[in-house]
Design a protein around this motif. Structure first.
Motif, short mmCIF file in Angstrom:
data_model
loop_
_atom_site.label_atom_id
_atom_site.label_comp_id
_atom_site.label_asym_id
_atom_site.label_seq_id
_atom_site.Cartn_x
_atom_site.Cartn_y
_atom_site.Cartn_z
N LEU A 212 0.80 -1.12 -0.05
CA LEU A 212 -0.07 0.00 0.11
C LEU A 212 0.98 1.21 0.02
O LEU A 212 1.87 1.29 0.81
CB LEU A 212 -0.83 0.17 1.26
CG LEU A 212 -1.83 -1.02 1.41
CD1 LEU A 212 -2.67 -1.08 2.39
CD2 LEU A 212 -2.72 -1.38 0.21
N PRO A 213 0.49 2.23 -0.68
CA PRO A 213 1.35 3.65 -0.73
C PRO A 213 1.09 4.44 0.20
O PRO A 213 0.10 5.17 0.32
CB PRO A 213 0.92 4.21 -2.13
CG PRO A 213 -0.48 3.75 -2.17
CD PRO A 213 -0.70 2.41 -1.88
N VAL A 214 1.75 4.29 1.41
CA VAL A 214 1.73 5.22 2.62
C VAL A 214 2.59 6.23 2.42
O VAL A 214 3.49 6.62 1.76
CB VAL A 214 2.41 4.49 3.86
CG1 VAL A 214 2.11 5.29 5.14
CG2 VAL A 214 1.72 3.07 3.97
N GLN A 215 1.76 7.74 2.61
CA GLN A 215 2.06 8.89 2.24
C GLN A 215 3.35 9.41 3.10
O GLN A 215 3.59 8.89 4.28
CB GLN A 215 1.16 10.11 2.58
CG GLN A 215 0.06 9.70 1.39
CD GLN A 215 0.34 9.68 -0.01
OE1 GLN A 215 0.74 10.87 -0.39
NE2 GLN A 215 -0.14 8.77 -0.63
N GLY A 216 4.16 10.21 2.41
CA GLY A 216 5.30 10.82 3.49
C GLY A 216 6.21 9.86 4.00
O GLY A 216 6.48 8.80 3.05
N GLN A 217 6.93 9.95 5.21
CA GLN A 217 8.07 9.06 5.39
C GLN A 217 7.13 7.80 5.95
O GLN A 217 7.71 6.83 5.84
CB GLN A 217 8.65 9.60 6.85
CG GLN A 217 9.60 8.59 7.41
CD GLN A 217 10.39 9.09 8.49
OE1 GLN A 217 10.28 10.52 8.90
NE2 GLN A 217 10.79 8.33 9.16
N GLY A 218 5.94 7.98 6.16
CA GLY A 218 4.94 6.92 6.43
C GLY A 218 5.73 5.87 7.64
O GLY A 218 5.63 6.24 8.59
N LEU A 219 6.04 4.66 6.88
CA LEU A 219 6.32 3.85 7.86
C LEU A 219 7.83 3.32 7.35
O LEU A 219 8.37 2.48 7.78
CB LEU A 219 5.61 2.46 7.43
CG LEU A 219 4.05 2.51 7.83
CD1 LEU A 219 3.27 1.41 7.28
CD2 LEU A 219 3.84 2.97 9.32
N SER A 220 8.65 4.15 7.05
CA SER A 220 10.22 3.97 6.60
C SER A 220 10.93 4.62 7.83
O SER A 220 10.47 5.68 8.15
CB SER A 220 10.47 4.81 5.14
OG SER A 220 9.68 4.06 4.15
N ASN A 221 12.02 4.08 8.12
CA ASN A 221 13.16 4.51 8.93
C ASN A 221 12.43 5.10 10.17
O ASN A 221 12.58 6.13 10.71
CB ASN A 221 13.62 5.83 8.33
CG ASN A 221 14.42 5.38 6.95
OD1 ASN A 221 15.28 4.28 7.17
ND2 ASN A 221 14.22 6.26 6.18
N ILE A 222 11.56 4.04 10.83
CA ILE A 222 11.08 4.30 12.37
C ILE A 222 12.20 3.86 13.21
O ILE A 222 12.68 2.82 13.15
CB ILE A 222 9.96 3.36 12.55
CG1 ILE A 222 8.88 3.69 11.61
CG2 ILE A 222 9.36 3.55 13.80
CD1 ILE A 222 7.60 3.05 11.47
N ALA A 223 12.59 4.85 14.15
CA ALA A 223 13.66 4.48 15.29
C ALA A 223 12.81 4.10 16.49
O ALA A 223 12.09 4.77 16.96
CB ALA A 223 14.19 5.81 15.65
N LEU A 224 13.18 2.75 16.86
CA LEU A 224 12.75 2.14 18.02
C LEU A 224 13.80 2.31 19.33
O LEU A 224 15.04 1.68 18.81
CB LEU A 224 12.41 0.73 17.81
CG LEU A 224 11.16 0.49 16.61
CD1 LEU A 224 10.84 -0.85 16.58
CD2 LEU A 224 10.06 1.37 16.82
N GLU A 225 13.57 2.57 20.10
CA GLU A 225 14.49 2.60 21.24
C GLU A 225 14.42 1.37 22.36
O GLU A 225 13.19 0.88 22.50
CB GLU A 225 14.21 3.81 22.27
CG GLU A 225 14.54 5.10 21.73
CD GLU A 225 14.70 6.25 22.46
OE1 GLU A 225 14.89 6.12 23.84
OE2 GLU A 225 14.13 7.45 22.13
N ALA A 226 15.29 0.63 22.67
CA ALA A 226 15.30 -0.30 23.49
C ALA A 226 14.50 0.11 24.76
O ALA A 226 14.62 0.89 25.45
CB ALA A 226 16.56 -0.82 23.89
N GLY A 227 13.54 -1.25 25.22
CA GLY A 227 12.75 -0.69 26.36
C GLY A 227 11.60 -0.17 26.29
O GLY A 227 10.86 0.14 27.18
#
Length: 261
Positions: free
Chosen positions: A224-239
């Motif tokens: 599915l074409p998600v707009q903008g940054q969308g679901l790319s390069n999401i930073a997840l922090e430990a904990g």
């Protein structure tokens, strides 16, 4: 006379002892009392660019109006059979209402999964299943135990009106992993339907770091074409614990939101 005096003294002693016992019985340590409220975090996942306030029955429970894509802190609220509503801006007319905990099955106005005392929940204001111009409310139970060491916890919620069941894949460090299959609208990936009630809306442990998510239609497998940054390069922090959701606006564009616990 002496016997009468002894009788009265004995009776007074018994009454005093009983009163003392009653006081001790009621003097329960506050930490041992059962929880008397549910904890709910409210999320504005609507497509309209208007801030909203949430209510339980006729009591406003959010302190500040929530802009699209934002969430409130957890709020101690009513539990059990609860009507949840939201209003726009400073208005008092309900834009959508739904009764949770009042029905054996789901309907447009009610459902079986009411807030539980002492537990944590997330309630979304979102577009309805078949019409992005109309609103609904959805409730999920939150399991907030800490992620495993070096991990984050992730949940995905499908709120895109008019989109069929979807699959979610996670891309990280050149590796692609399927997290959830066949997620219907209004559901979290991995939720199990038992009868007519969700038993949970689970989180999945994933490696901390930068990830991308790919949402595909089950039918045909097309991303599915998600707009903008969308679901790319999401930073997840430990904990930390994250909820990711998708929605579709009135123009047919798909957007994503990320909410950290």
């Amino acid at each position: 006379m002496k016997n009468k005096r002894s009788f009265f003294l004995s009776s007074f002693t018994i009454l005093a002892f009983s009163a003392c016992n009653k006081t001790d019985y009621l003097d329960v340590n506050a930490g041992e009392r059962p929880a008397l409220s549910a904890n709910i975090r409210f999320v504005n996942a609507r497509t309209e660019n208007t801030a909203i306030q949430f209510w339980t029955f006729t009591q406003k429970v959010t302190t500040n109006a929530l802009l699209p894509g934002t969430a409130s802190p957890y709020v101690a609220t009513t539990y059990g059979n609860v009507q949840i509503n939201f209003t726009e801006g400073s208005g008092t007319a309900y834009r959508a209402s739904r009764q949770f905990g009042n029905s054996a099955t789901y309907s447009a106005t009610g459902g079986p999964n009411g807030p539980i005392a002492g537990y944590y929940h997330t309630v979304f204001a979102a577009p309805t299943k078949n019409d992005a111009a109309k609103d609904t409310l959805l409730l999920f139970y939150d399991e907030l135990s800490a992620p495993a060491a070096g991990k984050a916890k992730l949940r995905f919620v499908h709120l895109a009106a008019g989109i069929g069941n979807v699959t979610l894949k996670l891309e990280q460090a050149g590796t692609e992993t399927t997290l959830y299959n066949n997620i219907p609208y209004g559901s979290a990936g991995g939720s199990n339907l038992k009868g007519s009630a969700y038993d949970s809306a689970p989180f999945t442990n994933v490696n901390a770091g930068t990830i991308s998510l790919v949402v595909s239609a089950v039918e045909g497998g097309t991303p599915l074409p998600v707009q903008g940054q969308g679901l790319s390069n999401i930073a997840l922090e430990a904990g930390k614990i994250y909820t990711v959701y998708i929605r579709k606006d009135g123009k047919g564009l798909i957007n994503a939101g990320v909410i950290a616990q």
